[in-house]
Motif scaffolding. Sequence first.
Motif, PDB file in Angstrom:
ATOM      1  N   VAL A 174       0.816  -1.219   0.000  1.00 40.42           N
ATOM      2  CA  VAL A 174       0.000   0.000   0.000  1.00 40.42           C
ATOM      3  C   VAL A 174       0.848   1.266   0.000  1.00 40.42           C
ATOM      4  O   VAL A 174       0.556   2.213  -0.737  1.00 40.42           O
ATOM      5  CB  VAL A 174      -0.965   0.015   1.206  1.00 40.42           C
ATOM      6  N   VAL A 175       1.897   1.307   0.819  1.00 38.39           N
ATOM      7  CA  VAL A 175       2.697   2.527   0.957  1.00 38.39           C
ATOM      8  C   VAL A 175       3.243   3.039  -0.379  1.00 38.39           C
ATOM      9  O   VAL A 175       3.266   4.254  -0.604  1.00 38.39           O
ATOM     10  CB  VAL A 175       3.828   2.320   1.993  1.00 38.39           C
ATOM     11  N   PRO A 176       3.691   2.162  -1.320  1.00 41.27           N
ATOM     12  CA  PRO A 176       4.167   2.693  -2.608  1.00 41.27           C
ATOM     13  C   PRO A 176       3.122   3.519  -3.353  1.00 41.27           C
ATOM     14  O   PRO A 176       3.483   4.370  -4.179  1.00 41.27           O
ATOM     15  CB  PRO A 176       4.527   1.425  -3.392  1.00 41.27           C
ATOM     16  N   LEU A 177       1.828   3.301  -3.077  1.00 40.56           N
ATOM     17  CA  LEU A 177       0.785   4.067  -3.758  1.00 40.56           C
ATOM     18  C   LEU A 177       0.871   5.557  -3.433  1.00 40.56           C
ATOM     19  O   LEU A 177       0.343   6.384  -4.175  1.00 40.56           O
ATOM     20  CB  LEU A 177      -0.601   3.543  -3.369  1.00 40.56           C
ATOM     21  N   GLY A 178       1.554   5.907  -2.332  1.00 44.54           N
ATOM     22  CA  GLY A 178       1.726   7.312  -1.996  1.00 44.54           C
ATOM     23  C   GLY A 178       2.520   8.086  -3.029  1.00 44.54           C
ATOM     24  O   GLY A 178       2.467   9.321  -3.056  1.00 44.54           O
ATOM     25  N   ALA A 214       9.698   9.431  -5.258  1.00 41.47           N
ATOM     26  CA  ALA A 214       9.597   8.012  -4.908  1.00 41.47           C
ATOM     27  C   ALA A 214       9.713   7.781  -3.419  1.00 41.47           C
ATOM     28  O   ALA A 214      10.169   6.730  -2.985  1.00 41.47           O
ATOM     29  CB  ALA A 214      10.683   7.227  -5.650  1.00 41.47           C
ATOM     30  N   ARG A 215       9.291   8.725  -2.616  1.00 38.75           N
ATOM     31  CA  ARG A 215       9.488   8.578  -1.174  1.00 38.75           C
ATOM     32  C   ARG A 215       8.653   7.450  -0.578  1.00 38.75           C
ATOM     33  O   ARG A 215       9.037   6.845   0.415  1.00 38.75           O
ATOM     34  CB  ARG A 215       9.215   9.908  -0.464  1.00 38.75           C
ATOM     35  N   GLY A 216       7.497   7.173  -1.152  1.00 37.24           N
ATOM     36  CA  GLY A 216       6.707   6.043  -0.665  1.00 37.24           C
ATOM     37  C   GLY A 216       7.426   4.732  -0.891  1.00 37.24           C
ATOM     38  O   GLY A 216       7.465   3.867  -0.016  1.00 37.24           O
ATOM     39  N   ARG A 217       8.023   4.573  -2.081  1.00 37.49           N
ATOM     40  CA  ARG A 217       8.743   3.331  -2.384  1.00 37.49           C
ATOM     41  C   ARG A 217      10.030   3.224  -1.580  1.00 37.49           C
ATOM     42  O   ARG A 217      10.426   2.135  -1.161  1.00 37.49           O
ATOM     43  CB  ARG A 217       9.017   3.263  -3.891  1.00 37.49           C
ATOM     44  N   VAL A 218      10.684   4.353  -1.345  1.00 33.41           N
ATOM     45  CA  VAL A 218      11.861   4.358  -0.474  1.00 33.41           C
ATOM     46  C   VAL A 218      11.469   3.880   0.923  1.00 33.41           C
ATOM     47  O   VAL A 218      12.180   3.084   1.547  1.00 33.41           O
ATOM     48  CB  VAL A 218      12.473   5.779  -0.418  1.00 33.41           C
TER      49      VAL A 218
END
Length: 412
Positions: A85-89, A352-356
Motif C-alpha cells: 500500500v505505501v508505494p501508492l503514496g 519516490a518517497r513512498g517506495r523508499v
Amino acid sequence: MTVSSETTPGQVAPGQPTPEQTASRGLSAGLTLLFAITCGAVVANIYYVQPLLADIAATFQVGMGTAGMLVTVTQVGYALGLLLVVPLGDTHNRKRLILTLLALCIVLLLAAAASPGFLIFAAASLGVGVLSCAAQVAVPFAASLAPDHSRGRTVGTVMSGLILGILLARTIAGAIAHYAGWRAVYIAAAVVMTVLGALLARALPADPVRPSIPYGRLMASVLHLARTDAVLRWRSLMGALGFAGFSVLWTGLTFVLSDAPYHFDQATIGLFGLAGLAGALAASRAGRLADRGHAHAATGLFAAACLAAWGLMALTHWSLIALTAGILLLDIGVQGLQITNQSVIYAGNHGARGRVTTVYLTTYFVGGACGSAVASLAWDLGGWVAVSATGGAVALALLGSWLLAHARREEV
C-alpha cells in the motif's frame, strides 16, 4: 547519494522541478504536530492487543498460545501494508489515500470491538494492521511538504510522535481495559481515528498531481530502487541492524526481569518501557543534525551508543541502575539512527518517497523479526549473558557497517 543513470518511474528527471516544489512550502508547526500525533495514534493500533491477550483469550475461550498469534497477525498485516500500500503514496493523492485508510480502519476497529468470535477478531486485526500503514504514508508526505533546510527536523518530530505511540500504546490499552474492558480499547481507538480524520481533512494541503504508474510497474520500481540506490541499501542495512538489537533487548528483557534475582510481575516489567520515552525525546534532535550536514557523523555516534548500551546491560544481574541506563542509551541510539536514516533517504528520491519507505521499513522489520528469534534462542542457550553477547554482536556489526562505509568513502 549515488544516483542511477536510469530514472525510476515516478522520479523527477534531473533539472526538472519536483511536484513538491510546486506545492505550498509553509509547513507550520501546528501541521507538523498534527502529523506527529496522527502517526503515533495510527501506529498504536498495532500494539493495543499485546496487554489484552489474557482478556481476549478468556472472552473467546481460546488458549494463550492461540491468542498470542494475534500479535503476529497484526504485525503481518502491517508488513503487508508497507509492502503493497505505501508505494501508492508516490502515484496517488496522499491526502485522499490517508483519509481512505483511516476511514476503513475505523470500520475494522469497530468490527474488532464487536467481534462475536475469535476468527472474526483475528481477521479484523489483520485488516487494522494493513490499514495502519497510513502512518508510513504520512511520514514521507510530511517530509515532502517540509523545506529542504528543515526536513530532518520535521522527520524527527513526526517520527518522535510515531515512536511515542508505539511506547504508550500498551500502557493506554491496559488502563482502558482495566476500567472498561478490552472492547472499549477498540471503540476508543475508532473515536480517535474519527477525530484525526476530521482534523486532517481540514488541515492537510492539496497534494500535487504526479505521474500515474500502473501498479505492476510501480512495484517493479521498488526493486529497481533497492538495486540502484546505494545510500538506500546502506541505510536499510543499518536500520535493520539497529532494530534487530532493539528487538533482542525487548524480547530478552521479559525473561531476565521475571527471573532471579528480580522476579518482577508483568506490570512492573511494563514500566521499563517508560525509559524509552526519554530516549525518544532525546533522539528527536537527530533530524536537526541531519539538516546541518552531520548525518554521517551522527550515525557513527548512535551506533557507538548502541554498543556502549550493551556493555552497560551486561551488568544487569548486578545492577538494576545499569540496566535502566542501558535501556535509555540503546533507545537513544536506535531511535536517533532511525530518524537520521529517514532524514537521509528522504533528502533524495523526490518522486519516490513512498517506495523508499517500503524498501527501508521492509528491511527494518525483517531485522527486528530476526532479532526477536535470535534473542529467544540465546536465552535458551545461555541466559542473559548470551542475550547480552548477541545484542553486543549486533551493535558491533552496526558500527562495523558504518566504519566500512566511512572507509570506502560512501556517501551515507
